[in-house]
Design an enzyme around this catalytic site. Structure first.
Site, PDB file in Angstrom:
ATOM      1  N   TRP A 294       0.906  -1.143  -0.006  1.00  8.11           N
ATOM      2  CA  TRP A 294       0.030  -0.071  -0.073  1.00  8.11           C
ATOM      3  C   TRP A 294       0.799   1.287  -0.016  1.00  8.11           C
ATOM      4  O   TRP A 294       0.468   2.475  -0.613  1.00  8.11           O
ATOM      5  CB  TRP A 294      -0.726   0.030   1.088  1.00  8.11           C
ATOM      6  CG  TRP A 294      -1.877   1.268   1.269  1.00  8.11           C
ATOM      7  CD1 TRP A 294      -3.278   1.338   0.866  1.00  8.11           C
ATOM      8  CD2 TRP A 294      -1.430   2.459   2.034  1.00  8.11           C
ATOM      9  NE1 TRP A 294      -3.283   2.789   1.181  1.00  8.11           N
ATOM     10  CE2 TRP A 294      -2.353   3.334   1.791  1.00  8.11           C
ATOM     11  CE3 TRP A 294      -0.323   2.836   2.632  1.00  8.11           C
ATOM     12  CZ2 TRP A 294      -2.661   4.677   2.460  1.00  8.11           C
ATOM     13  CZ3 TRP A 294      -0.307   4.258   3.245  1.00  8.11           C
ATOM     14  CH2 TRP A 294      -1.622   4.914   3.117  1.00  8.11           C
ATOM     15  N   HIS A 295       1.949   0.979   0.632  1.00  6.60           N
ATOM     16  CA  HIS A 295       2.961   2.366   1.019  1.00  6.60           C
ATOM     17  C   HIS A 295       3.531   2.551  -0.547  1.00  6.60           C
ATOM     18  O   HIS A 295       4.038   3.957  -0.632  1.00  6.60           O
ATOM     19  CB  HIS A 295       4.021   2.186   1.726  1.00  6.60           C
ATOM     20  CG  HIS A 295       3.163   2.010   3.303  1.00  6.60           C
ATOM     21  ND1 HIS A 295       3.017   0.987   3.748  1.00  6.60           N
ATOM     22  CD2 HIS A 295       3.166   2.905   3.914  1.00  6.60           C
ATOM     23  CE1 HIS A 295       2.508   1.104   4.931  1.00  6.60           C
ATOM     24  NE2 HIS A 295       2.565   2.400   5.287  1.00  6.60           N
ATOM     25  N   GLY A 296       3.785   1.826  -1.486  1.00  5.37           N
ATOM     26  CA  GLY A 296       4.435   2.326  -2.583  1.00  5.37           C
ATOM     27  C   GLY A 296       4.694   1.110  -3.680  1.00  5.37           C
ATOM     28  O   GLY A 296       4.397   0.103  -3.456  1.00  5.37           O
TER      29      GLY A 296
END
Lengths: 575, 567
Positions: free
Chosen positions: A346-348
């Site tokens: 989700w972060h990248g």
């Protein structure tokens, strides 16, 4: 728009005034803040020589997501009665599922397209090239819409809860739109669920003294954390090392990792504090996002305390529906890994985040195994078991360092040995015990998060590789004298103090070690008992007369303005 | 009963619990939604806000507090600027232009970072021209080798590069049998072999890989690291770095740093990216490993090993102080070399060279980290010593990239004198060879909401240009190539990030981009040279001796061929 900016002050005060001035006109005040939220979303802060204005289609995507979820949920609810009984129940249930699918696919497609397309192309090309092809990945000029990762999850929670029958649909489109775009949490969370927020739209808003006190305290605390411990530390220290890790010694790289660990916490939790405080001044309660995560005893606890609204979202809407930990051991471990993998991704979208996600996913599996393993075996059997596990972990680390990071052989061996030793210590450390045991667990967990941040922060795999190599090489060179220096502070000390006085010497020393002192202070702050800040400091601040608080805010604004040349976006904006 | 039941243990981790079942939430209005404000709350909030606003207003009415104003007219910024439009600030067209330039830059950065440099080619040499072939003419440049993207910033004074381009042509058309050497000196801008490595990769891909080049025996700074070279510094060398002015004889060697040890000082090298060495081994041929050292009446011994076998022991003892090198020719391959002081006196050394014995480019990256320009001038160096080192290296093109450290306290007149002395030292080392000056990169500083170029940058670039051209060197304006005024700010904000957070150096991607821009400019100048020379007589190919000069004054034993037997 960024919270720590003059623009936000000019924006927020009129909005706050209008909201309470229109307290007798529910529709009008909702409409005003809804419009203000779109304005907030589209407005940028300094610097002006950055990118061109936010594209208008960003607002269009936000509106599209709002309409999609509102319509789908209404349809799902309308079909709810028919799905439970009667001959057409199966068909009705399928139609409900179809509307749910439309919402999920519609939202996740937008997120996937803007956030992951380039990475998928790159990954596909890399894999193909690894198999002998010789392709160059095309790169699409996509701009990631600000906050899409947040509002997508937020609005999805609404549709899913309606589908599950845990929430009745919001009758008013205006209120639903307000929920999706409510500006304090729109661009960087906390991710507020519909079931937590929408009921607050159906009771009369109240501004009590307690709300004002809490709001003022949280905003002040958040601004300090975000700008001083987050942005300033980044600009003056961590960014500089992370930009060219090869130019810095092993110690300097290690300190940059500690610095980034503090920075990202201060940045995001500071932002969340401001969001919670601003919402509170408008009479809304939005959930906490952090609970001093580096005080966690285990990785599982860390993720319960870090970005809580994301991790609990994925727990409730992914992990539990997959079966959670109720199935077989293998299934449970798979569910754990998948959930943590998605939390990480989700972060990248990059190979770095694939690595980061897997490191945390596998560590969570280890965490569970270690907690549940039988401790009835004899000492020798336990020793053999743990040594075998450590050897496996060390060998995996070695393979990873040698073949994925392409480190020099000696460094890869060293990395493997350290990984094995770390695993052994974690596994052999008694689960329970006294205060020292607690400290030991916290130190181990903290260092795991610090070291894994390499892949979180480094812009490229090459950069992560370089930093790993520098740390593993351990050149024993220490820290260069001017790395932590705060130039303007030293200049000020030289002007403000008399020559050859102890005051000047002390001032010069402080300015030369400035960023290191800040790093130590911030880390110490994080590890203080919660009561020190959340109770005592809060009580002390709230005892101050209102004019003093006003002056304190003005003084803080001056400090913030002069510490940086312009506000920096929250790190999580990029996610 | 319930009081005797212990509460369930609190789940420790995020995913340790089970799903909780909650009641359905119904969204119905709870009465009239008329808001309510407690008077005490309104008072506290209102007074706090009004006090803060009063403080802000004070900064506009009391001159003593003007420095604290959150916004000033004329600073090029208006709140909510992007919604009201840049045109309002008179920045409309400019901003669009800058944005386009930024997009171009980022595309170039991505291309430089993601598109692999073509595999390094091996250029097979044809025999040198015989006398009867001396009338051979310059052929036209093959269209595939022509520069496709003309650079926006080219090489100025490119005519001074003709001696270098002549040799490059011979290499290009396969009439040069040995490496063509370029030596690139600079300050920390060359740290980590970033820019030099990027240029080396590109030129070796185009003209052939003849090896890595010169390397010091000890780091002058943690940033002194070379890509593709794995170095292990063992034991204790004592060292002296030119910027510290610590050697009375001012003999710092080719790389500005000399080391010495009476025994125990050791450095090990492994050259080549992973897998590259094996490829070279498969392809056959020979490598050349040189050890550069100082001779002295009480000089000690240096033991040289390859793959843990002794190649030889060098005695640095001689009747007089001087310098020399030992050359080892070994089968090509991924070898590990070691140089160790083994007693017999104090052995002093300057560095090593690794090359492949075949045609191609060698681009030495000689980073004098932290050096002011004056450190690379007769003020610090013994000129005769430098001259001997320079000639021993056989450099065809000298590239200089200094100035970053001179920006602090920049004085144009003083700097002009310093730069002139530096250029004279390099030019006098071998006036026939070409030289080229690369200007400083942009250096930024934060001003208000912006990152602007430091005010001295433009003046220094102009000064470097005029001095380079006057000294008969070519000039490449790296500052203009980056985009001129304010470019460090743009490079710093680009994605991927190109400018470092200290606003004075480049990131890995930045090195690649600047390396690409420079290479394009150099190749464009070369293409122009070739175009002008089509049909003209080719110069005679240099003999092997000319290409790798042997100076009796410095080559104690001209070459030691390793026959595979340990010594």
């Amino acid at each position: 728009m960024l919270f720590a900016s003059f623009d936000f002050l000019l924006f927020f005060l009129p909005v706050l005034g209008a909201w309470w001035a229109l307290r007798r006109r529910p529709w009008a005040r909702t409409a005003v803040v809804l419009a203000a939220s779109y304005f907030f979303y589209m407005a940028s802060s300094r610097p002006v020589d950055g990118s061109l204005p936010t594209p208008w289609y960003f607002a269009g995507l936000l509106a599209f997501s709002t309409v999609l979820d509102y319509v789908c949920s209404a349809r799902i609810h309308r079909l709810a009665g028919g799905a439970e009984e009667g001959a057409g129940a199966g068909r009705t249930a399928r139609r409900r599922n179809l509307w749910l699918t439309a919402s999920v696919v519609g939202n996740l497609s937008l997120l996937g397209y803007f956030k992951y397309t380039n990475f998928f192309l790159e990954a596909f090309t890399d894999v193909a090239n690894g198999l002998g092809a010789s392709w160059v990945a095309p790169h699409l000029e996509l701009m990631l819409p600000i906050g899409i990762s947040f509002y997508t999850f937020q609005s999805l929670s609404y549709t899913i809860d309606v589908w599950r029958g845990k929430l009745t649909p919001e009758p008013s489109f205006l209120k639903f739109a307000f929920f999706v775009v409510f500006f304090p949490q729109l661009v960087a969370g906390p991710i507020v669920r519909a079931s937590e927020f929408l009921p607050q739209m159906h009771v009369r808003p109240r501004l009590r003294l307690e709300d004002v006190n809490e709001g003022l305290f949280r905003i002040f605390k958040g601004l300090f954390k975000k700008v001083v411990l987050g942005d300033w530390l980044a600009v003056a220290f961590t960014d500089v090392v992370f930009d060219t890790p090869g130019s810095y010694t092993s110690w300097e790289n290690m300190l940059a990792l500690y610095g980034f660990t503090l920075q990202i916490y201060a940045d995001f939790s500071g932002y969340s504090d401001i969001a919670i405080g601003v919402a509170r001044l408008l009479g809304f309660k939005i959930p906490e996002n952090f609970d001093r995560p580096y005080q966690a005893r285990s990785l599982g606890e860390f993720w319960r305390r870090w970005h809580m609204t994301l991790s609990t979202w994925l727990r409730d809407y992914l992990f539990f529906p997959l079966g959670g930990s109720r199935g077989s051991a293998a299934r449970t471990y798979f569910n754990l890994w998948l959930t943590m993998f998605l939390v990480g991704m989700w972060h990248g979208a990059s190979w770095n985040f694939v690595i980061y996600s897997n490191i945390h996913g596998l560590a969570m599996l280890f965490n569970r195994w270690n907690r549940l393993r039988s401790r009835e075996r004899g000492m020798l059997a336990t020793l053999l078991q743990l040594t075998a596990l450590a050897a496996l972990a060390g060998f995996t680390m070695y393979l990873f360092a040698e073949h994925v990071l392409a480190l020099e052989h000696d460094l890869a061996v060293r990395g493997g040995a350290l990984g094995g030793a770390f695993t052994w210590i974690c596994a052999a450390f008694p689960v329970t015990g006294g205060r020292l045991n607690h400290v030991g667990h916290v130190v181990l967990t903290f260092h795991f998060t610090v070291l894994s941040r390499v892949f979180f922060r480094a812009e490229t795999l090459e950069s992560a590789r370089e930093m790993c190599a520098q740390v593993l090489r351990w050149d024993g060179r220490g820290v260069r004298p001017d790395l932590f220096k705060v130039q303007w502070m030293e200049e000020w000390v030289m002007v403000a103090t008399a020559p050859a006085t102890s005051l000047r010497e002390a001032g010069v020393w402080v300015s030369q070690q400035g960023m290191l002192l800040l790093l130590v202070f911030g880390t110490f702050w994080h590890f203080t008992p919660r009561e020190w800040v959340d109770v005592r400091l809060r009580r002390w601040m709230l005892a101050l007369p209102a004019p003093v608080i006003g002056v304190a805010y003005a003084a803080l604004a001056v400090v913030l303005m002069n510490l940086l040349t312009g506000p920096r976006a929250n790190i999580y904006f990029a996610f | 009963m319930s009081s005797s039941t212990p509460p369930p243990p609190r789940p420790e981790g995020l995913l340790d619990g089970v799903a909780e079942v909650a009641d359905a939430v119904s969204l119905e209005d709870a009465g009239a939604l008329v808001g309510e404000v407690e008077p005490a709350a309104a008072r506290r909030l209102g007074v706090s806000v009004l006090t803060m606003l009063s403080c802000i207003m004070l900064t506009y009415f009391v001159p003593a507090f003007q420095w604290a104003q959150p916004w000033r007219e004329g600073e090029g910024y208006v709140p909510f600027w992007n919604l009201i439009g840049r045109e309002f600030m008179g920045q409309g067209a400019q901003a669009v232009e800058r944005e386009e330039a930024q997009r171009e830059l980022e595309a170039l950065a991505r291309a430089a970072a993601e598109e692999p440099v073509a595999p390094r080619v091996r250029v097979e040499a044809t025999p040198p021209l015989e006398q009867e072939e001396a009338q051979a003419r310059y052929p036209a440049l093959a269209s595939a080798d022509a520069v496709r993207d003309a650079p926006k910033v080219g090489v100025e004074g490119a005519s001074t590069l003709e001696p270098f381009f002549e040799q490059l042509t011979l290499l290009d058309i396969g009439r040069r049998s040995t490496p063509l050497r370029v030596s690139h000196w600079g300050d920390s801008v060359l740290g980590n072999d970033g820019i030099t490595g990027a240029i080396r990769d590109r030129l070796q891909a185009r003209f052939g890989d003849a090896g890595h080049g010169f390397h010091l025996l000890a780091q002058n700074n943690p940033s002194y690291r070379h890509r593709g070279v794995s170095v292990d510094y063992k034991g204790e060398w004592r060292s002296c770095y030119v910027i510290n002015k610590c050697k009375a004889d001012r003999r710092y060697g080719f790389g500005g740093l000399t080391v010495w040890s009476s025994g125990g000082g050791e450095t090990r090298f492994r050259f080549g990216e992973p897998g590259e060495g094996e490829a070279l081994q498969d392809a056959g041929g020979e490598d050349r490993f040189e050890v550069w050292y100082a001779t002295a009446p009480k000089g000690g011994d240096l033991r040289v090993k390859m793959d843990r076998e002794v190649l030889g022991v060098i005695s640095t003892r001689a009747e007089t102080d001087g310098e020399a090198r030992e050359v080892y020719t070994v089968p090509a391959g991924p070898h590990e070399y070691g140089v160790r002081a083994v007693g017999g006196g104090s052995a002093r050394a300057f560095g090593v060279v690794l090359e492949h014995e075949r045609p191609g480019i060698v681009w030495d990256g000689v980073a004098l980290i932290g050096a002011f320009t004056s450190r690379f001038s007769p003020k610090y160096f013994d000129v005769e010593h430098f001259r001997r080192q320079f000639r021993m290296r056989g450099t065809e093109l000298s590239v200089l990239m200094f100035g970053g450290n001179d920006l602090n306290g920049f004085n144009a007149d003083r700097y002009r004198g310093t730069l002139r002395a530096t250029l004279e030292m390099v030019r006098s080392a071998d006036p026939v060879k070409s030289c080229l000056v690369i200007s400083i990169i942009d250096h930024g500083e934060r001003k208000g909401a912006r990152i602007v170029s430091r005010p001295q940058v433009a003046s220094m670039v102009e000064l470097q240009r005029s001095e380079a051209l006057t000294a008969g060197c070519a000039f490449f304006d790296a500052y203009a190539a980056m985009g001129g005024e304010g470019s460090m700010g743009r490079w710093n904000r680009s994605s991927p990030r190109l400018g470092s957070g200290d606003l004075a150096h480049l990131t890995h991607h930045g090195h690649q981009v600047l390396g690409e821009l420079f290479t394009r400019a150099l190749l464009a100048a070369y293409a122009e040279f070739r175009g002008e020379r089509v049909g003209a007589a080719l110069p005679l190919s240099p003999s092997a001796e000319e290409e790798a000069p042997v100076d009796p004054a410095v080559d104690a034993s001209p070459s030691t061929r390793f026959d595979g037997e340990p010594r």
